[in-house]
Design an enzyme around this catalytic site. Structure first.
Site, PDB file in Angstrom:
ATOM      1  N   HIS A 138       0.851  -1.199   0.000  1.00  0.00           N
ATOM      2  CA  HIS A 138       0.000   0.000   0.000  1.00  0.00           C
ATOM      3  C   HIS A 138       0.878   1.237   0.000  1.00  0.00           C
ATOM      4  O   HIS A 138       2.107   1.153   0.093  1.00  0.00           O
ATOM      5  CB  HIS A 138      -0.985  -0.015   1.168  1.00  0.00           C
ATOM      6  CG  HIS A 138      -0.375   0.077   2.526  1.00  0.00           C
ATOM      7  ND1 HIS A 138       0.385  -0.932   3.085  1.00  0.00           N
ATOM      8  CD2 HIS A 138      -0.415   1.059   3.475  1.00  0.00           C
ATOM      9  CE1 HIS A 138       0.777  -0.584   4.300  1.00  0.00           C
ATOM     10  NE2 HIS A 138       0.308   0.627   4.550  1.00  0.00           N
TER      11      HIS A 138
ATOM     12  N   HIS B 271       1.410   3.996   1.971  1.00  0.00           N
ATOM     13  CA  HIS B 271       1.942   4.776   3.089  1.00  0.00           C
ATOM     14  C   HIS B 271       3.468   4.894   3.019  1.00  0.00           C
ATOM     15  O   HIS B 271       4.158   3.952   2.634  1.00  0.00           O
ATOM     16  CB  HIS B 271       1.498   4.179   4.415  1.00  0.00           C
ATOM     17  CG  HIS B 271       0.040   4.419   4.694  1.00  0.00           C
ATOM     18  ND1 HIS B 271      -0.669   3.690   5.614  1.00  0.00           N
ATOM     19  CD2 HIS B 271      -0.836   5.314   4.165  1.00  0.00           C
ATOM     20  CE1 HIS B 271      -1.922   4.127   5.645  1.00  0.00           C
ATOM     21  NE2 HIS B 271      -2.047   5.106   4.783  1.00  0.00           N
TER      22      HIS B 271
ATOM     23  N   ASP C  84       5.919   4.861   5.078  1.00  0.00           N
ATOM     24  CA  ASP C  84       6.808   3.912   5.769  1.00  0.00           C
ATOM     25  C   ASP C  84       6.855   2.549   5.082  1.00  0.00           C
ATOM     26  O   ASP C  84       7.552   1.640   5.551  1.00  0.00           O
ATOM     27  CB  ASP C  84       6.432   3.778   7.245  1.00  0.00           C
ATOM     28  CG  ASP C  84       5.043   3.207   7.466  1.00  0.00           C
ATOM     29  OD1 ASP C  84       4.135   3.517   6.663  1.00  0.00           O
ATOM     30  OD2 ASP C  84       4.832   2.478   8.449  1.00  0.00           O
ATOM     31  N   HIS C  85       6.150   2.430   3.954  1.00  0.00           N
ATOM     32  CA  HIS C  85       6.173   1.196   3.173  1.00  0.00           C
ATOM     33  C   HIS C  85       6.759   1.413   1.776  1.00  0.00           C
ATOM     34  O   HIS C  85       7.206   0.450   1.158  1.00  0.00           O
ATOM     35  CB  HIS C  85       4.763   0.623   3.040  1.00  0.00           C
ATOM     36  CG  HIS C  85       4.198   0.140   4.341  1.00  0.00           C
ATOM     37  ND1 HIS C  85       4.072  -1.196   4.645  1.00  0.00           N
ATOM     38  CD2 HIS C  85       3.761   0.810   5.434  1.00  0.00           C
ATOM     39  CE1 HIS C  85       3.572  -1.322   5.873  1.00  0.00           C
ATOM     40  NE2 HIS C  85       3.380  -0.112   6.363  1.00  0.00           N
TER      41      HIS C  85
ATOM     42  N   HIS D 271      -7.501  -0.877   5.535  1.00  0.00           N
ATOM     43  CA  HIS D 271      -6.495   0.061   6.042  1.00  0.00           C
ATOM     44  C   HIS D 271      -6.326   1.197   5.033  1.00  0.00           C
ATOM     45  O   HIS D 271      -6.330   2.374   5.393  1.00  0.00           O
ATOM     46  CB  HIS D 271      -5.179  -0.682   6.258  1.00  0.00           C
ATOM     47  CG  HIS D 271      -4.069   0.156   6.800  1.00  0.00           C
ATOM     48  ND1 HIS D 271      -4.119   0.738   8.047  1.00  0.00           N
ATOM     49  CD2 HIS D 271      -2.868   0.523   6.262  1.00  0.00           C
ATOM     50  CE1 HIS D 271      -2.997   1.415   8.258  1.00  0.00           C
ATOM     51  NE2 HIS D 271      -2.238   1.300   7.186  1.00  0.00           N
TER      52      HIS D 271
ATOM     53  N   ASP E 276      -0.194  -3.878   6.420  1.00  0.00           N
ATOM     54  CA  ASP E 276      -0.855  -3.372   7.623  1.00  0.00           C
ATOM     55  C   ASP E 276      -2.312  -3.822   7.723  1.00  0.00           C
ATOM     56  O   ASP E 276      -3.122  -3.158   8.370  1.00  0.00           O
ATOM     57  CB  ASP E 276      -0.805  -1.836   7.643  1.00  0.00           C
ATOM     58  CG  ASP E 276       0.579  -1.293   7.948  1.00  0.00           C
ATOM     59  OD1 ASP E 276       1.477  -2.092   8.242  1.00  0.00           O
ATOM     60  OD2 ASP E 276       0.767  -0.068   7.880  1.00  0.00           O
TER      61      ASP E 276
ATOM     62  N   HIS F  82       4.794  -4.534  11.205  1.00  0.00           N
ATOM     63  CA  HIS F  82       5.126  -3.763  12.406  1.00  0.00           C
ATOM     64  C   HIS F  82       5.254  -4.651  13.637  1.00  0.00           C
ATOM     65  O   HIS F  82       4.597  -5.691  13.742  1.00  0.00           O
ATOM     66  CB  HIS F  82       4.041  -2.709  12.683  1.00  0.00           C
ATOM     67  CG  HIS F  82       4.013  -1.599  11.683  1.00  0.00           C
ATOM     68  ND1 HIS F  82       4.828  -0.497  11.781  1.00  0.00           N
ATOM     69  CD2 HIS F  82       3.257  -1.420  10.570  1.00  0.00           C
ATOM     70  CE1 HIS F  82       4.579   0.316  10.761  1.00  0.00           C
ATOM     71  NE2 HIS F  82       3.628  -0.235  10.007  1.00  0.00           N
TER      72      HIS F  82
END
Length: 260
Positions: free
Chosen positions: A52, A54, A56-57, A110, A129, A167
């Site tokens: 996805h 975001h 941090d990905h 998400h 996530d 995570h």
């Protein structure tokens, strides 16, 4: 073939799938630890897999592409400019350099276009996530109905499937799970086991589908004990005829959003 854990930021896990020669990285939010791991283990990057959008990905992708021009696979339903190979749910992906076959699973909730990757032969699930160890992702863009459907797809996988989420949220998630089901003996045992791992700075991930079904409240929202706890807390009506499973899940997710 094996999976290498690459910690990043405060609590992210980036995953390197490799055969000792070539590697594919899942959700590289930061390039530096990926490059370091590739060098340490003598691996050549062959592909990038995204779940996805975001940061941090996906944040490390541009830097990784400066080091290696490789295909970038990711959700067709999300605006990620670095994707070169857009994927939809039920697509079958073959990473030739690794002889790795992956099925793409559409798991919105998400985010609207979130996907997961399932390696049936190895029994590996890379779910970003969507499903966490002991929890699930917040509903930033999708709905409770979507997340319920997405989690149902994942729990239909074989029980021994390893769950590689993104995570290290496990102990926090399990504290909430114990709030919901204090009488769940499987959960009590799991908390002790996961606390022992973290006390030695060991990751609690991967989990398994079977363990999640037994201990994760977001997969157990239909259980009588979970419904009763939500009613006791005033988060659901007490009349059984008024209880809808999606509403139960939504109430559970809302409680977790504000749980300390």
């Amino acid at each position: 073939m094996s999976v290498l854990t690459v910690p990043a930021f405060d609590d992210n896990y980036l995953w390197l799938i490799h055969d000792g020669i070539n590697a594919a990285v899942v959700d590289p939010g930061d390039a530096a630890p990926v490059i370091a791991a590739l060098r340490t283990h003598g691996l050549t990057l062959a592909a990038i897999l995204l779940t996805h959008h975001h940061a941090d990905h996906v944040g490390g992708v541009p830097t990784l592409l400066q080091h290696a021009q490789v295909p970038v696979y990711g959700p067709a339903g999300e605006a990620i400019p670095t994707i070169t190979e857009p994927l939809w749910g039920d697509d079958l992906l073959h990473v030739a350099a690794l002889s790795l076959d992956l099925k793409v699973i559409d798991v919105p909730g998400h985010t609207k276009g979130h996907i997961a990757y399932y390696a049936a032969r190895q029994g590996w699930l890379f779910c970003g996530d969507t499903l966490f160890a002991g929890g699930c992702g917040r509903l930033f863009e999708g709905t409770a109905q979507q997340m319920v459907a997405s989690l149902a797809k994942l729990t239909a996988l074989p029980g021994d499937t390893k769950v590689y989420c993104a995570h290290e949220y496990t102990l926090s998630n399990l504290r909430f799970a114990h709030e919901i089901e204090p009488g769940n003996t499987a959960l009590t045992s799991r908390i002790a086991a996961e606390q022992a791992k973290r006390s030695h700075n060991e990751p609690t991930v991967p989990s398994t589908i079977a363990l999640e079904i037994a201990t994760n409240p977001f997969l157990r929202y239909k259980e009588k004990a979970v419904v009763a706890r939500l009613q006791e807390a005033g988060r659901l009506p007490t009349a059984p005829s008024q209880i809808d499973p999606v509403e139960t899940f939504a109430a559970l997710r809302e409680w977790k959003n504000n749980y300390k």
